[in-house]
Design a protein around this motif. Structure first.
Motif, PDB file in Angstrom:
ATOM      1  N   LEU A   2      -2.411  13.979 -15.372  1.00 17.92           N
ATOM      2  CA  LEU A   2      -3.090  14.113 -13.957  1.00 17.92           C
ATOM      3  C   LEU A   2      -4.281  13.350 -13.746  1.00 17.92           C
ATOM      4  O   LEU A   2      -4.662  12.525 -12.645  1.00 17.92           O
ATOM      5  N   VAL A   3      -5.135  13.555 -14.798  1.00 15.49           N
ATOM      6  CA  VAL A   3      -6.447  12.662 -14.624  1.00 15.49           C
ATOM      7  C   VAL A   3      -5.931  11.139 -14.575  1.00 15.49           C
ATOM      8  O   VAL A   3      -7.027  10.565 -13.911  1.00 15.49           O
ATOM      9  N   LEU A   4      -5.400  10.829 -15.418  1.00 22.50           N
ATOM     10  CA  LEU A   4      -4.869   9.193 -15.418  1.00 22.50           C
ATOM     11  C   LEU A   4      -4.502   8.886 -13.964  1.00 22.50           C
ATOM     12  O   LEU A   4      -4.700   7.915 -13.365  1.00 22.50           O
ATOM     13  N   SER A   5      -3.604   9.687 -13.302  1.00 26.02           N
ATOM     14  CA  SER A   5      -3.166   9.349 -12.004  1.00 26.02           C
ATOM     15  C   SER A   5      -4.144   9.406 -11.071  1.00 26.02           C
ATOM     16  O   SER A   5      -4.061   8.584 -10.089  1.00 26.02           O
ATOM     17  N   ILE A   6      -5.166  10.406 -11.110  1.00 26.38           N
ATOM     18  CA  ILE A   6      -6.041  10.427 -10.280  1.00 26.38           C
ATOM     19  C   ILE A   6      -7.074   9.104 -10.283  1.00 26.38           C
ATOM     20  O   ILE A   6      -7.511   8.499  -9.179  1.00 26.38           O
TER      21      ILE A   6
ATOM     22  N   MET B  60       3.721  10.315  -6.665  1.00 30.00           N
ATOM     23  CA  MET B  60       5.018  10.941  -7.596  1.00 30.00           C
ATOM     24  C   MET B  60       4.393  11.167  -9.003  1.00 30.00           C
ATOM     25  O   MET B  60       4.712  12.177  -9.666  1.00 30.00           O
ATOM     26  N   MET B  61       3.338  10.402  -9.598  1.00 30.89           N
ATOM     27  CA  MET B  61       2.700  10.610 -10.773  1.00 30.89           C
ATOM     28  C   MET B  61       2.063  11.771 -10.715  1.00 30.89           C
ATOM     29  O   MET B  61       2.272  12.818 -11.820  1.00 30.89           O
ATOM     30  N   PHE B  62       1.372  12.033  -9.483  1.00 29.51           N
ATOM     31  CA  PHE B  62       0.695  13.393  -9.514  1.00 29.51           C
ATOM     32  C   PHE B  62       1.423  14.532  -9.585  1.00 29.51           C
ATOM     33  O   PHE B  62       1.557  15.511 -10.232  1.00 29.51           O
ATOM     34  N   LEU B  63       2.869  14.531  -8.748  1.00 35.62           N
ATOM     35  CA  LEU B  63       3.615  15.687  -8.676  1.00 35.62           C
ATOM     36  C   LEU B  63       4.252  15.838  -9.937  1.00 35.62           C
ATOM     37  O   LEU B  63       4.470  17.234 -10.457  1.00 35.62           O
ATOM     38  N   MET B  64       4.634  14.874 -10.850  1.00 29.93           N
ATOM     39  CA  MET B  64       5.261  15.185 -11.918  1.00 29.93           C
ATOM     40  C   MET B  64       4.225  15.727 -12.860  1.00 29.93           C
ATOM     41  O   MET B  64       4.699  16.599 -13.744  1.00 29.93           O
ATOM     42  N   GLY B  65       2.933  15.366 -13.059  1.00 32.43           N
ATOM     43  CA  GLY B  65       1.924  15.948 -14.021  1.00 32.43           C
ATOM     44  C   GLY B  65       1.885  17.412 -13.495  1.00 32.43           C
ATOM     45  O   GLY B  65       2.038  18.499 -14.291  1.00 32.43           O
ATOM     46  N   ASN B  66       1.960  17.650 -12.287  1.00 33.55           N
ATOM     47  CA  ASN B  66       1.848  19.165 -11.781  1.00 33.55           C
ATOM     48  C   ASN B  66       3.200  20.017 -12.279  1.00 33.55           C
ATOM     49  O   ASN B  66       3.119  21.117 -12.712  1.00 33.55           O
ATOM     50  N   MET B  67       4.203  19.234 -12.186  1.00 32.24           N
ATOM     51  CA  MET B  67       5.363  19.906 -12.575  1.00 32.24           C
ATOM     52  C   MET B  67       5.290  20.338 -14.038  1.00 32.24           C
ATOM     53  O   MET B  67       5.933  21.441 -14.362  1.00 32.24           O
ATOM     54  N   ILE B  68       4.960  19.324 -14.853  1.00 40.07           N
ATOM     55  CA  ILE B  68       5.043  19.517 -16.307  1.00 40.07           C
ATOM     56  C   ILE B  68       3.869  20.654 -16.653  1.00 40.07           C
ATOM     57  O   ILE B  68       4.228  21.382 -17.361  1.00 40.07           O
ATOM     58  N   PHE B  69       2.723  20.654 -15.718  1.00 42.84           N
ATOM     59  CA  PHE B  69       1.727  21.643 -16.053  1.00 42.84           C
ATOM     60  C   PHE B  69       2.210  22.945 -15.742  1.00 42.84           C
ATOM     61  O   PHE B  69       1.857  24.046 -16.370  1.00 42.84           O
ATOM     62  N   ILE B  70       2.955  23.338 -14.750  1.00 41.68           N
ATOM     63  CA  ILE B  70       3.524  24.664 -14.209  1.00 41.68           C
ATOM     64  C   ILE B  70       4.854  25.040 -15.286  1.00 41.68           C
ATOM     65  O   ILE B  70       4.740  26.064 -15.573  1.00 41.68           O
TER      66      ILE B  70
ATOM     67  N   VAL C 167       0.875  -1.180  -0.008  1.00 39.48           N
ATOM     68  CA  VAL C 167       0.057  -0.037   0.005  1.00 39.48           C
ATOM     69  C   VAL C 167       0.745   1.225   0.012  1.00 39.48           C
ATOM     70  O   VAL C 167       0.595   2.397  -0.642  1.00 39.48           O
ATOM     71  N   MET C 168       1.999   1.298   0.775  1.00 35.30           N
ATOM     72  CA  MET C 168       2.779   2.389   0.786  1.00 35.30           C
ATOM     73  C   MET C 168       3.488   2.643  -0.494  1.00 35.30           C
ATOM     74  O   MET C 168       3.649   3.796  -0.976  1.00 35.30           O
ATOM     75  N   ASN C 169       4.011   1.567  -1.178  1.00 38.91           N
ATOM     76  CA  ASN C 169       4.752   1.735  -2.274  1.00 38.91           C
ATOM     77  C   ASN C 169       3.764   2.137  -3.557  1.00 38.91           C
ATOM     78  O   ASN C 169       3.954   2.703  -4.239  1.00 38.91           O
ATOM     79  N   MET C 170       2.281   1.657  -3.523  1.00 39.22           N
ATOM     80  CA  MET C 170       1.344   2.215  -4.571  1.00 39.22           C
ATOM     81  C   MET C 170       1.006   3.696  -4.265  1.00 39.22           C
ATOM     82  O   MET C 170       0.862   4.507  -5.282  1.00 39.22           O
ATOM     83  N   MET C 171       0.851   4.114  -2.988  1.00 36.70           N
ATOM     84  CA  MET C 171       0.804   5.640  -2.650  1.00 36.70           C
ATOM     85  C   MET C 171       1.940   6.481  -2.970  1.00 36.70           C
ATOM     86  O   MET C 171       1.818   7.457  -3.497  1.00 36.70           O
ATOM     87  N   PHE C 172       3.010   6.028  -2.906  1.00 34.47           N
ATOM     88  CA  PHE C 172       4.254   6.728  -3.273  1.00 34.47           C
ATOM     89  C   PHE C 172       4.152   6.879  -4.878  1.00 34.47           C
ATOM     90  O   PHE C 172       4.650   7.805  -5.379  1.00 34.47           O
ATOM     91  N   ILE C 173       3.949   5.626  -5.349  1.00 33.22           N
ATOM     92  CA  ILE C 173       3.643   5.900  -7.058  1.00 33.22           C
ATOM     93  C   ILE C 173       2.526   6.859  -7.530  1.00 33.22           C
ATOM     94  O   ILE C 173       2.766   7.782  -8.396  1.00 33.22           O
ATOM     95  N   PHE C 174       1.409   6.797  -6.742  1.00 30.33           N
ATOM     96  CA  PHE C 174       0.515   7.839  -7.117  1.00 30.33           C
ATOM     97  C   PHE C 174       0.927   9.317  -6.755  1.00 30.33           C
ATOM     98  O   PHE C 174       0.490  10.191  -7.773  1.00 30.33           O
TER      99      PHE C 174
END
Length: 97
Positions: free
Chosen positions: A38-42, A12-22, A3-10
């Protein structure tokens, strides 16, 4: 531990999408692609969350419908902008016409 590994992946996906967006705000196509990422990570997070708590997946269908509508609206704005101004740069057109 899984569960912790999956949460870390989610996260990181969300943060990478936000960094690209900004950072890549000059091209509309890259902004739209980062929004879809971002929608895919959510979506992955919601799928994992709902299956972990054994809920129904009806909300995911509603979420996918709205995300597809968002993608279609973004692509129609992109096509309209390219036909009108010739490119997808935000600096290539003037809003004061």
């Amino acid at each position: 531990m899984l569960v912790m590994n999956m949460m870390f992946i989610f996260i990181m996906m969300f943060l990478m999408g936000n960094m690209i967006f900004i950072s890549k705000y000059k091209h509309l196509l890259i902004v739209l692609l980062s929004l879809e990422f971002l929608v895919l990570s959510i979506f992955f997070f919601l799928c994992f969350f709902l299956s972990y708590f054994e809920y129904n997946f009806y909300f995911l269908m509603v979420f996918l419908v709205f995300s597809v509508c968002e993608g279609a609206l973004g692509l129609s704005i992109l096509v309209s902008m390219i036909r009108t101004y010739g490119s997808d740069y935000f600096q290539s057109f003037n809003l004061l016409y």
